[in-house]
Write a protein that holds these residues in place. Structure first.
Motif, PDB file in Angstrom:
ATOM      1  N   LYS A   1       0.818  -1.210   0.000  1.00 39.63           N
ATOM      2  CA  LYS A   1       0.000   0.000   0.000  1.00 39.63           C
ATOM      3  C   LYS A   1       0.856   1.266   0.000  1.00 39.63           C
ATOM      4  O   LYS A   1       0.346   2.364  -0.203  1.00 39.63           O
ATOM      5  N   ASP A   2       2.151   1.146   0.236  1.00 45.33           N
ATOM      6  CA  ASP A   2       3.049   2.300   0.297  1.00 45.33           C
ATOM      7  C   ASP A   2       3.525   2.649  -1.115  1.00 45.33           C
ATOM      8  O   ASP A   2       4.440   2.030  -1.642  1.00 45.33           O
ATOM      9  N   ILE A   3       2.896   3.652  -1.705  1.00 41.46           N
ATOM     10  CA  ILE A   3       3.246   4.009  -3.084  1.00 41.46           C
ATOM     11  C   ILE A   3       4.356   5.055  -3.155  1.00 41.46           C
ATOM     12  O   ILE A   3       4.807   5.384  -4.240  1.00 41.46           O
ATOM     13  N   GLU A   4       4.805   5.556  -2.027  1.00 44.83           N
ATOM     14  CA  GLU A   4       5.824   6.606  -2.031  1.00 44.83           C
ATOM     15  C   GLU A   4       7.096   6.180  -2.765  1.00 44.83           C
ATOM     16  O   GLU A   4       7.710   6.962  -3.470  1.00 44.83           O
ATOM     17  N   PHE A   5       7.477   4.912  -2.622  1.00 48.92           N
ATOM     18  CA  PHE A   5       8.694   4.392  -3.255  1.00 48.92           C
ATOM     19  C   PHE A   5       8.604   4.470  -4.773  1.00 48.92           C
ATOM     20  O   PHE A   5       9.599   4.631  -5.465  1.00 48.92           O
ATOM     21  N   PHE A   6       7.394   4.376  -5.308  1.00 46.25           N
ATOM     22  CA  PHE A   6       7.174   4.368  -6.760  1.00 46.25           C
ATOM     23  C   PHE A   6       6.595   5.673  -7.268  1.00 46.25           C
ATOM     24  O   PHE A   6       6.217   5.773  -8.427  1.00 46.25           O
ATOM     25  N   LYS A   7       6.517   6.676  -6.402  1.00 48.00           N
ATOM     26  CA  LYS A   7       5.814   7.921  -6.730  1.00 48.00           C
ATOM     27  C   LYS A   7       6.324   8.569  -8.015  1.00 48.00           C
ATOM     28  O   LYS A   7       5.524   9.004  -8.842  1.00 48.00           O
ATOM     29  N   SER A   8       7.636   8.635  -8.223  1.00 50.34           N
ATOM     30  CA  SER A   8       8.143   9.312  -9.421  1.00 50.34           C
ATOM     31  C   SER A   8       7.762   8.530 -10.678  1.00 50.34           C
ATOM     32  O   SER A   8       7.351   9.118 -11.684  1.00 50.34           O
ATOM     33  N   ASP A   9       7.858   7.178 -10.640  1.00 49.38           N
ATOM     34  CA  ASP A   9       7.426   6.349 -11.773  1.00 49.38           C
ATOM     35  C   ASP A   9       5.941   6.552 -12.058  1.00 49.38           C
ATOM     36  O   ASP A   9       5.525   6.674 -13.207  1.00 49.38           O
TER      37      ASP A   9
ATOM     38  N   ILE B   1       0.940 -16.118   0.598  1.00 46.49           N
ATOM     39  CA  ILE B   1      -0.150 -15.241   1.011  1.00 46.49           C
ATOM     40  C   ILE B   1      -0.122 -14.015   0.109  1.00 46.49           C
ATOM     41  O   ILE B   1       0.949 -13.464  -0.168  1.00 46.49           O
ATOM     42  N   VAL B   2      -1.311 -13.602  -0.331  1.00 47.11           N
ATOM     43  CA  VAL B   2      -1.438 -12.429  -1.197  1.00 47.11           C
ATOM     44  C   VAL B   2      -2.052 -11.290  -0.389  1.00 47.11           C
ATOM     45  O   VAL B   2      -3.061 -11.471   0.299  1.00 47.11           O
ATOM     46  N   ASP B   3      -1.445 -10.110  -0.473  1.00 48.47           N
ATOM     47  CA  ASP B   3      -1.984  -8.899   0.135  1.00 48.47           C
ATOM     48  C   ASP B   3      -2.245  -7.915  -1.001  1.00 48.47           C
ATOM     49  O   ASP B   3      -1.334  -7.253  -1.489  1.00 48.47           O
ATOM     50  N   PHE B   4      -3.497  -7.880  -1.461  1.00 50.38           N
ATOM     51  CA  PHE B   4      -3.873  -7.013  -2.570  1.00 50.38           C
ATOM     52  C   PHE B   4      -5.257  -6.450  -2.312  1.00 50.38           C
ATOM     53  O   PHE B   4      -6.222  -7.193  -2.218  1.00 50.38           O
ATOM     54  N   ASP B   5      -5.330  -5.131  -2.180  1.00 46.30           N
ATOM     55  CA  ASP B   5      -6.612  -4.487  -1.866  1.00 46.30           C
ATOM     56  C   ASP B   5      -7.230  -3.808  -3.075  1.00 46.30           C
ATOM     57  O   ASP B   5      -8.154  -3.010  -2.917  1.00 46.30           O
ATOM     58  N   GLY B   6      -6.728  -4.076  -4.256  1.00 41.30           N
ATOM     59  CA  GLY B   6      -7.322  -3.480  -5.444  1.00 41.30           C
ATOM     60  C   GLY B   6      -6.524  -2.313  -5.985  1.00 41.30           C
ATOM     61  O   GLY B   6      -5.419  -2.030  -5.536  1.00 41.30           O
ATOM     62  N   LEU B   7      -7.116  -1.651  -6.955  1.00 39.58           N
ATOM     63  CA  LEU B   7      -6.436  -0.561  -7.652  1.00 39.58           C
ATOM     64  C   LEU B   7      -6.523   0.739  -6.860  1.00 39.58           C
ATOM     65  O   LEU B   7      -7.546   1.028  -6.230  1.00 39.58           O
ATOM     66  N   VAL B   8      -5.436   1.519  -6.944  1.00 35.69           N
ATOM     67  CA  VAL B   8      -5.400   2.834  -6.325  1.00 35.69           C
ATOM     68  C   VAL B   8      -5.216   3.845  -7.448  1.00 35.69           C
ATOM     69  O   VAL B   8      -4.231   3.786  -8.194  1.00 35.69           O
ATOM     70  N   GLU B   9      -6.165   4.765  -7.580  1.00 36.06           N
ATOM     71  CA  GLU B   9      -6.056   5.770  -8.640  1.00 36.06           C
ATOM     72  C   GLU B   9      -4.960   6.761  -8.307  1.00 36.06           C
ATOM     73  O   GLU B   9      -4.827   7.216  -7.170  1.00 36.06           O
ATOM     74  N   ILE B  10      -4.162   7.104  -9.308  1.00 34.83           N
ATOM     75  CA  ILE B  10      -3.057   8.060  -9.130  1.00 34.83           C
ATOM     76  C   ILE B  10      -3.501   9.423  -9.613  1.00 34.83           C
ATOM     77  O   ILE B  10      -4.093   9.581 -10.639  1.00 34.83           O
TER      78      ILE B  10
ATOM     79  N   TYR C   1      -2.410   2.260  -9.625  1.00 32.69           N
ATOM     80  CA  TYR C   1      -1.326   1.481  -9.041  1.00 32.69           C
ATOM     81  C   TYR C   1      -1.941   0.219  -8.435  1.00 32.69           C
ATOM     82  O   TYR C   1      -2.982   0.284  -7.772  1.00 32.69           O
ATOM     83  N   ALA C   2      -1.307  -0.919  -8.700  1.00 37.10           N
ATOM     84  CA  ALA C   2      -1.744  -2.189  -8.125  1.00 37.10           C
ATOM     85  C   ALA C   2      -0.556  -2.820  -7.418  1.00 37.10           C
ATOM     86  O   ALA C   2       0.280  -3.475  -8.043  1.00 37.10           O
ATOM     87  N   GLY C   3      -0.438  -2.582  -6.129  1.00 42.76           N
ATOM     88  CA  GLY C   3       0.623  -3.180  -5.320  1.00 42.76           C
ATOM     89  C   GLY C   3       0.162  -4.525  -4.788  1.00 42.76           C
ATOM     90  O   GLY C   3      -0.882  -4.614  -4.136  1.00 42.76           O
ATOM     91  N   VAL C   4       0.942  -5.568  -5.074  1.00 42.78           N
ATOM     92  CA  VAL C   4       0.576  -6.922  -4.664  1.00 42.78           C
ATOM     93  C   VAL C   4       1.658  -7.462  -3.723  1.00 42.78           C
ATOM     94  O   VAL C   4       2.785  -7.711  -4.143  1.00 42.78           O
TER      95      VAL C   4
ATOM     96  N   LYS D   1       5.223   9.972 -13.635  1.00 39.26           N
ATOM     97  CA  LYS D   1       5.586   9.961 -15.060  1.00 39.26           C
ATOM     98  C   LYS D   1       4.511   9.242 -15.866  1.00 39.26           C
ATOM     99  O   LYS D   1       4.147   9.680 -16.954  1.00 39.26           O
ATOM    100  N   MET D   2       4.023   8.127 -15.338  1.00 48.01           N
ATOM    101  CA  MET D   2       3.001   7.363 -16.036  1.00 48.01           C
ATOM    102  C   MET D   2       1.711   8.170 -16.136  1.00 48.01           C
ATOM    103  O   MET D   2       1.048   8.162 -17.170  1.00 48.01           O
ATOM    104  N   SER D   3       1.359   8.909 -15.081  1.00 45.19           N
ATOM    105  CA  SER D   3       0.153   9.734 -15.100  1.00 45.19           C
ATOM    106  C   SER D   3       0.255  10.821 -16.158  1.00 45.19           C
ATOM    107  O   SER D   3      -0.712  11.099 -16.861  1.00 45.19           O
ATOM    108  N   GLU D   4       1.435  11.435 -16.265  1.00 42.82           N
ATOM    109  CA  GLU D   4       1.642  12.465 -17.291  1.00 42.82           C
ATOM    110  C   GLU D   4       1.503  11.855 -18.682  1.00 42.82           C
ATOM    111  O   GLU D   4       0.885  12.445 -19.571  1.00 42.82           O
ATOM    112  N   HIS D   5       2.074  10.671 -18.872  1.00 43.95           N
ATOM    113  CA  HIS D   5       1.970   9.968 -20.155  1.00 43.95           C
ATOM    114  C   HIS D   5       0.504   9.622 -20.456  1.00 43.95           C
ATOM    115  O   HIS D   5       0.033   9.764 -21.593  1.00 43.95           O
ATOM    116  N   ALA D   6      -0.221   9.204 -19.437  1.00 47.42           N
ATOM    117  CA  ALA D   6      -1.621   8.805 -19.604  1.00 47.42           C
ATOM    118  C   ALA D   6      -2.493   9.969 -20.052  1.00 47.42           C
ATOM    119  O   ALA D   6      -3.443   9.778 -20.813  1.00 47.42           O
ATOM    120  N   LEU D   7      -2.146  11.168 -19.614  1.00 46.46           N
ATOM    121  CA  LEU D   7      -2.938  12.345 -19.995  1.00 46.46           C
ATOM    122  C   LEU D   7      -2.989  12.520 -21.508  1.00 46.46           C
ATOM    123  O   LEU D   7      -4.005  12.958 -22.047  1.00 46.46           O
TER     124      LEU D   7
END
Length: 120
Positions: free
Chosen positions: A64-72, A111-120, A89-92, A75-81
């Motif tokens: 659930k900690d997206i801070e580590f991937f925040k810059s990636d 064991i899988v820890d996945f709570d679904g998609l998180v909109e960026i 983001y789907a952290g598994v 960039k992806m959000s800018e590309h998506a625009l």
């Protein structure tokens, strides 16, 4: 015993996310399973394009900690625009079911820890 490689863990995470996307009615336009190549899924639902970035997170990491991937992700959000797409983001989290300090092995329980998609 075969320890799952980083690519195998990534593929496992993608399978978990892909199944959920299918169940939720997403239509796949492109799938990319190459490590560090984003997004992993380009899909549509309700005529809206979605980019999904999948990350496999081993113990003791927090999926659930997206801070580590925040810059990636930014960039992806800018590309998506450019495509009028929304980025998710789907952290598994994946961990050995017997002993959290051991790696995930092929053909052994995990064991899988996945709570679904998180909109960026």
């Amino acid at each position: 015993m075969h320890i799952l490689t980083e690519q195998e863990l990534h593929n496992l995470a993608m399978n978990i996310v892909g199944k959920q996307l299918e169940e939720e009615g997403f239509e796949f336009l492109a799938v990319n399973s190459e490590l560090r190549k984003n997004p992993q899924f380009v899909c549509t639902k309700d005529k809206k394009m979605r980019f999904v970035v999948v990350k496999a997170i081993g113990y003791p990491g927090d999926p659930k900690d997206i801070e580590f991937f925040k810059s990636d992700l930014n960039k992806m959000s800018e590309h998506a625009l450019k495509f009028e797409a929304t980025t998710f983001y789907a952290g598994v989290g994946l961990v050995n079911a017997t002993d959290h300090n051991l790696p995930v092995y092929l053909d052994e329980e995990y064991i899988v820890d996945f709570d679904g998609l998180v909109e960026i």
